[in-house]
Design a protein around this motif. Sequence first.
Motif, short mmCIF file in Angstrom:
data_model
loop_
_atom_site.label_atom_id
_atom_site.label_comp_id
_atom_site.label_asym_id
_atom_site.label_seq_id
_atom_site.Cartn_x
_atom_site.Cartn_y
_atom_site.Cartn_z
N ASN A 1 39.78 47.48 32.06
CA ASN A 1 38.74 46.46 31.93
C ASN A 1 39.22 45.07 32.34
O ASN A 1 38.41 44.23 32.74
CB ASN A 1 38.23 46.43 30.49
N THR A 2 40.52 44.82 32.23
CA THR A 2 41.04 43.49 32.57
C THR A 2 42.14 43.55 33.63
O THR A 2 42.23 42.64 34.46
CB THR A 2 41.59 42.78 31.32
N GLY B 1 57.87 51.81 41.18
CA GLY B 1 57.29 50.62 41.81
C GLY B 1 56.05 50.09 41.12
O GLY B 1 55.13 49.60 41.78
N LEU B 2 56.03 50.14 39.80
CA LEU B 2 54.84 49.73 39.05
C LEU B 2 54.57 48.23 39.19
O LEU B 2 55.46 47.41 39.01
CB LEU B 2 55.00 50.09 37.58
N ARG B 3 53.31 47.90 39.52
CA ARG B 3 52.84 46.51 39.53
C ARG B 3 51.59 46.41 38.67
O ARG B 3 50.79 47.34 38.63
CB ARG B 3 52.51 46.03 40.95
N ARG B 4 51.42 45.27 38.03
CA ARG B 4 50.25 45.03 37.19
C ARG B 4 49.56 43.76 37.69
O ARG B 4 50.20 42.71 37.80
CB ARG B 4 50.68 44.87 35.73
N ILE B 5 48.28 43.87 38.02
CA ILE B 5 47.54 42.74 38.56
C ILE B 5 46.19 42.63 37.85
O ILE B 5 45.72 43.60 37.24
CB ILE B 5 47.30 42.90 40.09
N PRO B 6 45.53 41.47 37.91
CA PRO B 6 44.17 41.37 37.37
C PRO B 6 43.24 42.32 38.12
O PRO B 6 43.23 42.36 39.36
CB PRO B 6 43.79 39.91 37.62
N GLY B 7 42.46 43.09 37.38
CA GLY B 7 41.56 44.05 38.02
C GLY B 7 40.56 43.40 38.95
O GLY B 7 40.15 43.99 39.95
N ALA B 8 40.17 42.16 38.63
CA ALA B 8 39.19 41.46 39.46
C ALA B 8 39.68 41.24 40.89
O ALA B 8 38.88 41.04 41.80
CB ALA B 8 38.84 40.12 38.82
N LEU C 1 45.30 58.37 44.03
CA LEU C 1 44.53 58.87 42.90
C LEU C 1 44.04 57.68 42.10
O LEU C 1 44.82 56.83 41.68
CB LEU C 1 45.38 59.79 42.01
N LEU C 2 42.73 57.64 41.87
CA LEU C 2 42.08 56.49 41.23
C LEU C 2 41.54 56.86 39.86
O LEU C 2 40.82 57.84 39.70
CB LEU C 2 40.93 56.00 42.12
N ALA C 3 41.91 56.05 38.86
CA ALA C 3 41.28 56.09 37.54
C ALA C 3 40.70 54.71 37.31
O ALA C 3 41.42 53.72 37.35
CB ALA C 3 42.28 56.44 36.45
N CYS C 4 39.39 54.62 37.10
CA CYS C 4 38.75 53.31 37.05
C CYS C 4 37.63 53.31 36.01
O CYS C 4 36.80 54.23 35.98
CB CYS C 4 38.19 52.96 38.43
N VAL C 5 37.61 52.26 35.18
CA VAL C 5 36.54 52.12 34.18
C VAL C 5 35.57 51.00 34.56
O VAL C 5 34.67 50.68 33.80
CB VAL C 5 37.12 51.86 32.77
N SER C 6 35.76 50.41 35.75
CA SER C 6 34.88 49.35 36.23
C SER C 6 34.20 49.80 37.52
O SER C 6 34.83 49.77 38.59
CB SER C 6 35.68 48.06 36.49
N PRO C 7 32.94 50.24 37.47
CA PRO C 7 32.28 50.77 38.68
C PRO C 7 32.31 49.83 39.88
O PRO C 7 32.59 50.29 41.00
CB PRO C 7 30.85 51.04 38.19
N PRO C 8 32.05 48.51 39.73
CA PRO C 8 32.09 47.66 40.93
C PRO C 8 33.46 47.62 41.59
O PRO C 8 33.57 47.63 42.82
CB PRO C 8 31.71 46.27 40.38
#
Length: 250
Positions: A11-12, A26-33, A54-61
């Motif tokens: 969500n964020t 190689g993990l990176r963390r970024i704002p989902g927006a 492979l995509l896991a996403c809780v934000s449809p847009p």
Amino acid sequence: MDDVTLLNIGNTHAQIAGWRRRTVCGLRRIPGARLAEAEGCTAELAAHAGRPLLLACVSPPVGEAVCGWAAETRTPLCTVSPSQLPEVDFSGVDTSTLGADRVANLAAALHLCRLPVIVMDCGSAITTEVLDAERRFRGGAIAPGRALARRALHEFTGQLPLVEMQARVPSPLGTATRAAILAGIDLGALGTVARLIESTRGESGLSEAAVVVTGGDRAYFAANLPSVEEAVPDFTLQGMGWLAEKAFRK
């Protein structure tokens, strides 16, 4: 198998990593927006173009933007689905509304935890995923997380401030508004999770269920609730990695 890109969009924030030799790397963390527009997808995902994703996403847009980028760059893309986890019996639940992150948590639990297990994912929302000894997904619960509760009190009231996150457990006797909000939210969150664990263990076949906590706020709950084990930091991504091996099996 060859390298796969794992993209877990919450969500964020979003997590981007590789899956190589059954290891998250190689993990990176970024704002989902950042991934909500084509320009952001190009900037953040360019190095992964053409590699299975492979995509896991809780934000449809945001998910739609990533799928559009994948189509333009001819990047093979699969989304997390219960069908990638045939070892788990989903017959007792409605999978049409089951979040991809929760499916990934079940995959991680299957490979990393003893069963039965209660997976607590503590982030913007607090969710539970319950997997019994027969590998049946029994369902779970969804509640607001500590950060979300703070924002809700601030945004939907006229005067309540947005209070900071903190690691320590507050006193129940708040002597000012900020302290009272901390008491209500942070003690309330511990009470919510404790009651969910107690009630879940009261269900048939779950009295000895282990409890594993993951998510961005996991440390607070692991430190302040007895018999709760803190999961490895990349717990959900490890679950995605196992799912990727099936999604892109040659």
